[in-house]
Design a protein around this motif. Sequence first.
Motif, PDB file in Angstrom:
ATOM      1  N   ARG A 118      14.138 -39.994  14.690  1.00  0.00           N
ATOM      2  CA  ARG A 118      14.330 -38.742  13.954  1.00  0.00           C
ATOM      3  C   ARG A 118      14.520 -37.607  14.953  1.00  0.00           C
ATOM      4  O   ARG A 118      13.928 -37.610  16.029  1.00  0.00           O
ATOM      5  N   LEU A 119      15.306 -36.637  14.558  1.00  0.00           N
ATOM      6  CA  LEU A 119      15.543 -35.452  15.382  1.00  0.00           C
ATOM      7  C   LEU A 119      14.825 -34.285  14.722  1.00  0.00           C
ATOM      8  O   LEU A 119      15.083 -33.959  13.564  1.00  0.00           O
ATOM      9  N   ILE A 120      13.904 -33.681  15.452  1.00  0.00           N
ATOM     10  CA  ILE A 120      13.092 -32.600  14.903  1.00  0.00           C
ATOM     11  C   ILE A 120      13.836 -31.283  15.118  1.00  0.00           C
ATOM     12  O   ILE A 120      14.115 -30.885  16.243  1.00  0.00           O
ATOM     13  N   ASN A 121      14.162 -30.631  14.013  1.00  0.00           N
ATOM     14  CA  ASN A 121      14.860 -29.347  14.035  1.00  0.00           C
ATOM     15  C   ASN A 121      13.870 -28.226  13.773  1.00  0.00           C
ATOM     16  O   ASN A 121      12.990 -28.363  12.917  1.00  0.00           O
ATOM     17  N   VAL A 144       5.169 -25.364  18.124  1.00  0.00           N
ATOM     18  CA  VAL A 144       3.891 -26.069  18.244  1.00  0.00           C
ATOM     19  C   VAL A 144       3.879 -27.298  17.332  1.00  0.00           C
ATOM     20  O   VAL A 144       3.503 -28.403  17.749  1.00  0.00           O
ATOM     21  N   THR A 145       4.337 -27.133  16.110  1.00  0.00           N
ATOM     22  CA  THR A 145       4.391 -28.257  15.173  1.00  0.00           C
ATOM     23  C   THR A 145       5.394 -29.298  15.633  1.00  0.00           C
ATOM     24  O   THR A 145       5.135 -30.507  15.576  1.00  0.00           O
ATOM     25  N   ALA A 146       6.561 -28.845  16.105  1.00  0.00           N
ATOM     26  CA  ALA A 146       7.587 -29.779  16.589  1.00  0.00           C
ATOM     27  C   ALA A 146       7.042 -30.631  17.736  1.00  0.00           C
ATOM     28  O   ALA A 146       7.256 -31.843  17.784  1.00  0.00           O
ATOM     29  N   MET A 147       6.315 -29.997  18.648  1.00  0.00           N
ATOM     30  CA  MET A 147       5.764 -30.746  19.778  1.00  0.00           C
ATOM     31  C   MET A 147       4.658 -31.698  19.333  1.00  0.00           C
ATOM     32  O   MET A 147       4.538 -32.798  19.861  1.00  0.00           O
ATOM     33  N   ALA A 148       3.875 -31.287  18.351  1.00  0.00           N
ATOM     34  CA  ALA A 148       2.831 -32.183  17.832  1.00  0.00           C
ATOM     35  C   ALA A 148       3.470 -33.401  17.175  1.00  0.00           C
ATOM     36  O   ALA A 148       3.003 -34.530  17.357  1.00  0.00           O
TER      37      ALA A 148
END
Length: 121
Positions: A4-7, A38-42
Motif C-alpha cells: 500500500r502507498l500511504i498518501n 506522524v500517522t503515516a510514519m506510524a
Amino acid sequence: MAHRLINLGEHRAGWLQIFEHLGLMPGGARFLQTEDTVTAMALAREGLGIALARSPASDQAMRDAGLVACLPEMAIAGRESFYLVSRDHAALRPAARLFRRELLTWCAEEAARAGLATAQM
C-alpha cells in the motif's frame, strides 16, 4: 504493486505526482489516506504501507520511528514553498538562531548541489 502507498492529505504532492514525475502508471496501486506525517510514519512502522516523507523536516521523525528511506537516491522537488519568519532576527533565542543558521546552511548546500542561486543569509 504489493505494498500500500500511504498518501498524506496535508501534502499537495503525493504518490500520483511521483508516478507522473517518473513517467509511470500506478496500475493496481492500493492507497491508504491519512492526514498527517506522524500517522503515516506510524502506519509505515507497523508495515501497513510505504509513506512519503519530506526531508529535512521528517528526518528525525523517521529515525525515531526506526524507518529508512527506501530510495535514498531519489528526490523530487516539492510543490510548496515554506518561509522561516520572525519579528526580529536579533530577538531570536539562541536555539532559534542556531536552527535558522543550520537551516540556511543546509538550504544553501542543497541549492549548490542542484546548481541554483541561494538567498542571502
